[in-house]
Enzyme design. Structure first.
Site, PDB file in Angstrom:
ATOM      1  N   SER A 143      29.864  87.377  36.981  1.00 16.76           N
ATOM      2  CA  SER A 143      28.256  87.418  36.965  1.00 16.76           C
ATOM      3  C   SER A 143      27.900  85.741  36.760  1.00 16.76           C
ATOM      4  O   SER A 143      26.631  85.612  37.106  1.00 16.76           O
ATOM      5  CB  SER A 143      27.781  88.201  35.854  1.00 16.76           C
ATOM      6  OG  SER A 143      28.294  87.859  34.283  1.00 16.76           O
TER       7      SER A 143
ATOM      8  N   ASP B  47      22.279  84.483  26.506  1.00 13.54           N
ATOM      9  CA  ASP B  47      22.562  85.681  25.739  1.00 13.54           C
ATOM     10  C   ASP B  47      23.842  85.871  24.734  1.00 13.54           C
ATOM     11  O   ASP B  47      24.195  86.497  24.330  1.00 13.54           O
ATOM     12  CB  ASP B  47      22.462  86.826  26.673  1.00 13.54           C
ATOM     13  CG  ASP B  47      23.364  86.878  27.572  1.00 13.54           C
ATOM     14  OD1 ASP B  47      24.279  85.852  27.602  1.00 13.54           O
ATOM     15  OD2 ASP B  47      23.533  87.786  28.494  1.00 13.54           O
TER      16      ASP B  47
ATOM     17  N   HIS C 171      26.154  84.546  29.019  1.00 11.78           N
ATOM     18  CA  HIS C 171      25.659  83.941  30.279  1.00 11.78           C
ATOM     19  C   HIS C 171      25.205  82.526  30.126  1.00 11.78           C
ATOM     20  O   HIS C 171      24.708  82.404  28.862  1.00 11.78           O
ATOM     21  CB  HIS C 171      25.012  84.851  30.961  1.00 11.78           C
ATOM     22  CG  HIS C 171      25.693  86.248  31.369  1.00 11.78           C
ATOM     23  ND1 HIS C 171      25.307  87.238  30.393  1.00 11.78           N
ATOM     24  CD2 HIS C 171      26.361  86.665  32.212  1.00 11.78           C
ATOM     25  CE1 HIS C 171      25.873  88.337  31.123  1.00 11.78           C
ATOM     26  NE2 HIS C 171      26.873  87.988  31.975  1.00 11.78           N
TER      27      HIS C 171
END
Length: 249
Positions: free
Chosen positions: A24, A197, A200
């Site tokens: 991600s 967070d 990330h």
């Protein structure tokens, strides 16, 4: 013969490719201010920067799909650089996140296998950059886990073990490596601002990655020419002299 016919009969203008392969943190890298979009802007008219990020993926799955993303091709079809950026999911705690967790030894083996595969399709180790997972801010990530109804499923100390394994693979395979886990914690600095967070990258973290990746990537692409002439250098009377054939660069 018309200009369109002349252009069609000439050689195709091929853009060199830089391929970003990861989870991600790579998938999100083309968001505004993301490290991938910053690279694409830096390399405009020199390379196409391709985002091959897959949110939630680990090296076990990455190793399976890599041959579908890069295959042996003639010359310029091969990437001039490839980043391999996994570990944030592999390092999940087995008891809390068994689906994404990959044991440390397997993680190392998977990275080696991917580097070896790239060599087999004519992407030599000199074109490969491994990137370690970034550090984990446990307090911030635990809040995210609680919101999702689960316990803290990662620990920064464990992420560090995977980062060290990534470094060792790079040494063994002879590739470049960006040790993001160490750099973001250099001199015991507070790295929480680099993360949105706890896991990330934040805008600051994206910029940090971009700035530290550029020197490694520049070694691989700095010799590439700017594609097509600067507009002031285009022949005014007969632009085709500049824009077709040997005038490409």
């Amino acid at each position: 013969m018309s200009l369109c016919e002349r252009a069609a009969s000439g050689s195709a203008l091929l853009w060199p490719r830089v391929l970003l392969f990861g989870d991600s943190i790579t998938q999100f890298s083309f968001q505004q201010g993301g490290w991938g979009s910053l690279l694409a802007d830096r390399l405009v008219r020199k390379c196409d920067v391709l985002n091959r990020g897959f949110s939630g993926y680990n090296t076990r799955w990455a190793k399976i799909i890599l041959p579908r993303l890069i295959r042996k091709g003639p010359g310029m079809e091969n990437p001039v650089a490839v980043t391999i950026f996994f570990g944030a999911n592999d390092s999940s705690l087995k008891d809390e996140n068994p689906k994404q967790h990959v044991p440390l030894d397997e993680y190392s083996a998977n990275l080696r296998d991917m580097v070896q595969y790239l060599r087999s399709v004519d992407v030599p180790r000199e074109r490969v950059i491994l990137i370690t997972p970034p550090p984990l801010c446990e307090a911030a990530w635990e809040k995210e886990c609680v919101l999702k109804g689960c316990k803290l499923n990662r620990l920064n100390s464990v992420v560090g073990e995977y980062a060290n394994a990534c470094l060792q693979v790079a040494r063994d395979c002879g590739t470049d490596v960006l040790d993001l886990w160490t750099l973001m914690q250099k001199d015991s600095q507070d790295f929480s601002s680099y993360l949105s967070d706890g896991l990330h990258l934040s805008p600051m973290g994206n910029e940090f990655l971009f700035l530290n990746l550029c020197p490694l990537l520049d070694k691989k692409v700095s010799s590439l020419p700017w594609l097509l002439p600067y507009w002031k250098d285009v022949e005014e009377a007969k632009p085709e002299l500049s824009l077709l054939g040997d005038g490409d660069y």
